[in-house]
Structure formats: structure tokens, C-alpha cells
Design a protein around this motif. Structure first.
Motif, mmCIF file in Angstrom:
data_model
loop_
_atom_site.group_PDB
_atom_site.id
_atom_site.type_symbol
_atom_site.label_atom_id
_atom_site.label_comp_id
_atom_site.label_asym_id
_atom_site.label_seq_id
_atom_site.Cartn_x
_atom_site.Cartn_y
_atom_site.Cartn_z
ATOM 1 N N ASN A 262 0.795 -1.243 0.000
ATOM 2 C CA ASN A 262 0.000 0.000 0.000
ATOM 3 C C ASN A 262 0.819 1.281 0.000
ATOM 4 N N ALA A 263 1.943 1.257 0.696
ATOM 5 C CA ALA A 263 2.744 2.481 0.811
ATOM 6 C C ALA A 263 3.104 3.004 -0.576
ATOM 7 N N TYR A 264 3.257 2.069 -1.512
ATOM 8 C CA TYR A 264 3.671 2.410 -2.875
ATOM 9 C C TYR A 264 2.482 2.496 -3.827
ATOM 10 N N SER A 265 1.404 1.766 -3.490
ATOM 11 C CA SER A 265 0.377 1.575 -4.517
ATOM 12 C C SER A 265 -0.986 2.196 -4.219
ATOM 13 N N VAL A 266 -1.219 2.674 -2.998
ATOM 14 C CA VAL A 266 -2.549 3.209 -2.687
ATOM 15 C C VAL A 266 -2.471 4.687 -2.287
ATOM 16 N N ALA A 267 -3.195 5.518 -3.016
ATOM 17 C CA ALA A 267 -3.213 6.962 -2.745
ATOM 18 C C ALA A 267 -4.255 7.259 -1.667
ATOM 19 N N ASN A 268 -3.816 7.211 -0.415
ATOM 20 C CA ASN A 268 -4.751 7.386 0.701
ATOM 21 C C ASN A 268 -4.461 8.648 1.513
ATOM 22 N N GLN A 269 -3.442 9.399 1.085
ATOM 23 C CA GLN A 269 -2.991 10.557 1.863
ATOM 24 C C GLN A 269 -3.387 11.851 1.164
ATOM 25 N N LYS A 270 -4.221 12.636 1.838
ATOM 26 C CA LYS A 270 -4.621 13.911 1.243
ATOM 27 C C LYS A 270 -3.595 14.974 1.638
ATOM 28 N N MET A 271 -3.204 15.797 0.655
ATOM 29 C CA MET A 271 -2.286 16.891 0.967
ATOM 30 C C MET A 271 -3.026 18.223 0.894
ATOM 31 N N SER A 272 -2.333 19.280 1.304
ATOM 32 C CA SER A 272 -2.993 20.591 1.368
ATOM 33 C C SER A 272 -3.417 21.102 -0.008
ATOM 34 N N ASP A 273 -2.897 20.477 -1.081
ATOM 35 C CA ASP A 273 -3.359 20.900 -2.415
ATOM 36 C C ASP A 273 -4.694 20.227 -2.780
ATOM 37 N N GLY A 274 -5.240 19.437 -1.825
ATOM 38 C CA GLY A 274 -6.538 18.814 -2.063
ATOM 39 C C GLY A 274 -6.454 17.474 -2.791
ATOM 40 N N ASN A 275 -5.271 17.105 -3.267
ATOM 41 C CA ASN A 275 -5.142 15.838 -3.986
ATOM 42 C C ASN A 275 -4.705 14.703 -3.064
ATOM 43 N N TYR A 276 -4.955 13.487 -3.527
ATOM 44 C CA TYR A 276 -4.538 12.292 -2.780
ATOM 45 C C TYR A 276 -3.283 11.697 -3.399
ATOM 46 N N TYR A 277 -2.392 11.250 -2.530
ATOM 47 C CA TYR A 277 -1.132 10.659 -2.966
ATOM 48 C C TYR A 277 -0.849 9.396 -2.157
ATOM 49 N N THR A 278 0.091 8.594 -2.629
ATOM 50 C CA THR A 278 0.539 7.467 -1.809
ATOM 51 C C THR A 278 1.439 8.017 -0.698
ATOM 52 N N PRO A 279 1.587 7.269 0.410
ATOM 53 C CA PRO A 279 2.494 7.731 1.477
ATOM 54 C C PRO A 279 3.903 8.006 0.940
ATOM 55 N N LEU A 280 4.357 7.175 -0.001
ATOM 56 C CA LEU A 280 5.700 7.389 -0.556
ATOM 57 C C LEU A 280 5.795 8.704 -1.313
ATOM 58 N N GLN A 281 4.747 9.020 -2.086
ATOM 59 C CA GLN A 281 4.773 10.281 -2.843
ATOM 60 C C GLN A 281 4.788 11.477 -1.891
ATOM 61 N N VAL A 282 3.998 11.394 -0.824
ATOM 62 C CA VAL A 282 3.960 12.501 0.144
ATOM 63 C C VAL A 282 5.338 12.664 0.783
ATOM 64 N N ALA A 283 5.919 11.544 1.209
ATOM 65 C CA ALA A 283 7.244 11.587 1.841
ATOM 66 C C ALA A 283 8.233 12.256 0.890
ATOM 67 N N HIS A 284 8.157 11.870 -0.366
ATOM 68 C CA HIS A 284 9.060 12.408 -1.366
ATOM 69 C C HIS A 284 8.872 13.920 -1.522
ATOM 70 N N LYS A 285 7.624 14.358 -1.596
ATOM 71 C CA LYS A 285 7.349 15.797 -1.738
ATOM 72 C C LYS A 285 7.850 16.574 -0.526
ATOM 73 N N LEU A 286 7.780 15.953 0.653
ATOM 74 C CA LEU A 286 8.185 16.643 1.880
ATOM 75 C C LEU A 286 9.672 16.473 2.188
ATOM 76 N N GLY A 287 10.353 15.673 1.360
ATOM 77 C CA GLY A 287 11.786 15.468 1.584
ATOM 78 C C GLY A 287 12.102 14.507 2.716
ATOM 79 N N LEU A 288 11.160 13.617 3.032
ATOM 80 C CA LEU A 288 11.402 12.645 4.106
ATOM 81 C C LEU A 288 11.987 11.362 3.538
ATOM 82 N N GLY A 289 12.921 10.762 4.265
ATOM 83 C CA GLY A 289 13.444 9.456 3.877
ATOM 84 C C GLY A 289 12.509 8.373 4.393
#
Length: 377
Positions: A262-289
Motif C-alpha cells: 500500500n505504501a507504494y500503490s494506494v493513494a490514501n494521503q490527502k495533501m494541502s493541495d486537495g489531492n490524494y497521494y501514496t504515502p511514498l509520494q507525500v514523503a518524497h514531496k516533503l523530503g522525508l526518507g
């Protein structure tokens, strides 16, 4: 006691010794991580057989095989895992077989560690070590096992450092904070987090930790309506609020394996831009390892063999001998993870697992095909 911590130069020097390895190192926050990390979690802690083995030989072998990420938690095997790591590191550093600065050492705080041999009465242990010392009230302790007060976490880190014989941890994770979420509710939860992250920033300034993060089980991969769902950007905002632009919230740890993608394949995380992303994509956008845990799902993955096409996509030249290697080849090939943890008590398994370093990671195109193969089952 070893005063230092992982540095960019030393971790790079460590990786260079293994320059014949393929796709086996990744960089985050300046440090070079081995794509496989050594984990020390064993479930069912009350079983005696968890204490008749130790991780020491396997850990020595892992470090000598090019693995420089070591992950533990104070409650793993009631502090025994940390103590074993401490002994091995002290010995290898003493013999100059590795330098402290070459290794990335992580531990976690949040669960009440107890100690081994087991206290005859855990409640008395909690009362004596935690409540009477004013580290937390019984109200602060969830399910007799989880506590997030700042006094308890400071005590917990000090104890981890003592067990590990180190002065400073590279990454300190708040361990499964979602354990408290359902009981105290979102707003109280985020208030607590603010206090915890403030403490962690203080610990960074005291040189007891270099960075921090949150290690979860399903909290970041659950759907939004689940009571234990945590929004990753909201976590990040807490760190920004208490630590400013230069905060030290740099990592998350969550499960990822061939059965739990799921971390890679399910877009369950909403960001402040209103869109949903996978946890990995969010981490990447925020610069988290991102560090993947449970790479082998505590070996439950291997109750039936993988489908041949999965094997083929992961290892088309048929260089790997076992399903365990395939499972590790799967996690190490994911572009979004800086490292994936496996735990092993036997040196020969570590060597076996490390053999994936002699072949390339799977290309992104093939990797994405894997998800199509999985979906069709």
C-alpha cells in the motif's frame, strides 16, 4: 561510550568498500544508506525462545557484508536487542573493524520496555520504574504498554543510549503513536505530538539524537476514515511549527513487502493541495526518507511459493536461489525507499540475503508490471 554519529564522509567511505555491489546504496539527508537494513524485532516477546538466541553473530556479518543501517527499539525483546547491538558495536569499533561514523543507528521510543528476565509482575515494574518516578501517570499509559509523555520518552532514549553504549543516535523514532490515537482523539493527539517533537528538537540540540521520525504499522497506509489513519503532511506541519524550517523530522518507517504494498500503490494521503497521494509520494514531496519495515512479513510471505512470473520479473537471469532473496529483491528495487529492514539471527542467512547485492535492482518499468501481476490474482 562512542561520542560520534553517522557522517556523510564516513558513510560514503563505508559504501566505497563495496563498490562491486549493484544499486545497493542510497543517499538521504547527506548520509549513504545500505538498501537493506538490519532489524532486530521478534514478535511474541513472552516466548522463552526469543531469549535463547541472539543477534550478535548475524549483526557482525551484516556490517562486514556492507550493511550500515541498524534498526532497533527499546522494547524489542525487552531491551535485549539493544544490548546485543551495543556489545557488537563496542567490539567492532574497539577492533577498528568499523567506525561509529560509518553506521546509521536507529531506535524507537513509545512502548514500555520492561526488562529481561521478565519482571514477575509487569504492573509493579511500571509502577516502580515509571509512575513512582513521575515519568507518567497511569492515565498516560495506553493498554499497559504505550506511553508518549515527554518525561517518559526522555528516560526511554537515555536508557536506549545506555543499552547501545552510544552517546548519540542517528535517527530516533516515535514508535507506533497511533496506539494512542483512538483513545485520546485527533486534537489531543496532535497536541501531544507537538510536545514530543519539541522534546526531540531539544534532544537534537543536546547532541543525543541527530534526527527523528515516526515509525508506524498501518497508520499511514489506512484509508482516511480509519480511526488510526494519520495524515503525513499534518505530522510534518507539527515539526515545522516547533522546529521552524530547519527542523529535524527527516524519516518515516512503515511496512512494505511483496504482500503489503500500500505504501507504494494506494493513494490514501490527502495533501494541502486537495489531492490524494501514496504515502511514498507525500514523503518524497516533503523530503522525508522512507525506511521499509517487515520486508519479509515475519516470514509469513513464504507459506506458498511466489508465482513464476513474479520471480521472472524480479530476477530474469535466475541468479537468486530463494523466495527470501526474491522478497528482498522486491523491496530493494522500490525507488521510494532508502532502505528496507530484514531481521536474521543466523550469519548464513545474512550472507544469503546479501547476495542480492550482486545483481541489479529491477528496472522501474518491470517493477510497475509486478503490480499488474499481483492485481490479477
Amino acid at each position: 561510550m562512542h561520542h560520534s554519529y553517522a557522517t556523510p564522509e564516513a558513510t560514503y567511505r563505508f559504501a566505497k568498500q563495496f563498490s562491486h555491489y549493484k544499486d545497493f546504496y542510497a543517499r538521504h539527508d547527506g548520509l549513504i544508506f545500505s538498501k537493506l537494513g538490519f532489524g532486530t524485532f521478534k514478535k511474541e516477546p513472552y516466548k522463552e525462545e526469543n531469549y535463547i538466541f541472539d543477534y550478535k553473530d548475524a549483526l557482525r556479518t551484516a556490517i562486514k557484508s556492507g550493511i550500515n543501517l541498524i534498526d532497533t527499539a527499546i522494547n524489542y525483546r525487552y531491551q535485549e536487542s539493544e544490548k546485543e547491538i551495543g556489545e557488537v558495536l563496542a567490539e567492532l569499533i574497539e577492533k577498528d573493524e568499523v567506525k561509529r561514523e560509518e553506521l546509521i543507528v536507529c531506535s524507537k521510543g513509545g512502548f514500555i520496555p520492561l526488562c529481561f528476565p521478565f519482571p514477575p509482575n509487569p504492573y509493579l515494574w511500571i509502577d516502580e520504574h515509571i509512575v513512582q518516578k513521575g515519568l507518567a501517570t497511569l492515565e498516560d499509559i495506553e493498554l499497559d504498554q504505550h506511553c508518549m509523555t515527554t518525561d517518559f520518552l526522555r528516560y526511554s532514549l537515555q536508557q536506549s543510549l545506555k543499552n547501545l553504549q552510544l552517546e548519540c543516535l542517528d535517527i530516533y523514532f516515535l514508535h507506533n503513536p497511533e496506539t494512542q490515537l483512538t483513545k485520546i482523539g485527533k486534537s489531543a493527539f496532535f497536541e501531544k505530538l507537538e510536545a514530543v517533537f519539541t522534546l526531540f528538537e531539544t534532544l537534537v540540540s543536546e547532541n543525543k539524537i541527530k534526527s527523528y521520525g515516526v515509525a508506524v504499522w498501518n497508520a499511514l497506509t489506512y484509508e482516511e476514515d480509519n480511526a488510526e489513519h494519520i495524515n503525513l503532511e499534518a505530522l510534518f506541519d507539527v515539526a515545522r511549527k516547533v522546529g521552524g524550517q530547519n527542523h529535524h523530522f527527516k524519516y518515516i518507517q512503515l511496512p512494505f513487502n511483496i504482500a503489503k504494498t500500500n505504501a507504494y500503490s494506494v493513494a490514501n494521503q490527502k495533501m494541502s493541495d486537495g489531492n490524494y497521494y501514496t504515502p511514498l509520494q507525500v514523503a518524497h514531496k516533503l523530503g522525508l526518507g522512507v525506511i521499509g519495515s517487515s520486508s519479509l512479513l515475519q516470514m509469513h510471505l513464504f507459506q506458498k511459493p511466489f508465482k513464476p512470473e513474479v520471480g521472472y520479473l524480479l530476477d530474469s537471469k535466475m541468479e537468486l536461489q530463494s523466495d527470501v532473496q526474491l522478497a528482498l529483491q522486491f523491496v530493494r528495487s522500490s525507488r521510494g525507499f532508502i532502505s528496507s529492514l530484514f531481521s536474521s539471527t543466523k550469519s548464513e542467512h545474512v550472507i544469503e540475503n546479501g547476495k542480492i547485492a550482486s545483481i541489479n535492482a529491477v528496472s522501474s518499468a518491470k517493477y510497475n508490471l509486478l503490480f499488474k501481476v499481483e492485481k490479477s490474482t
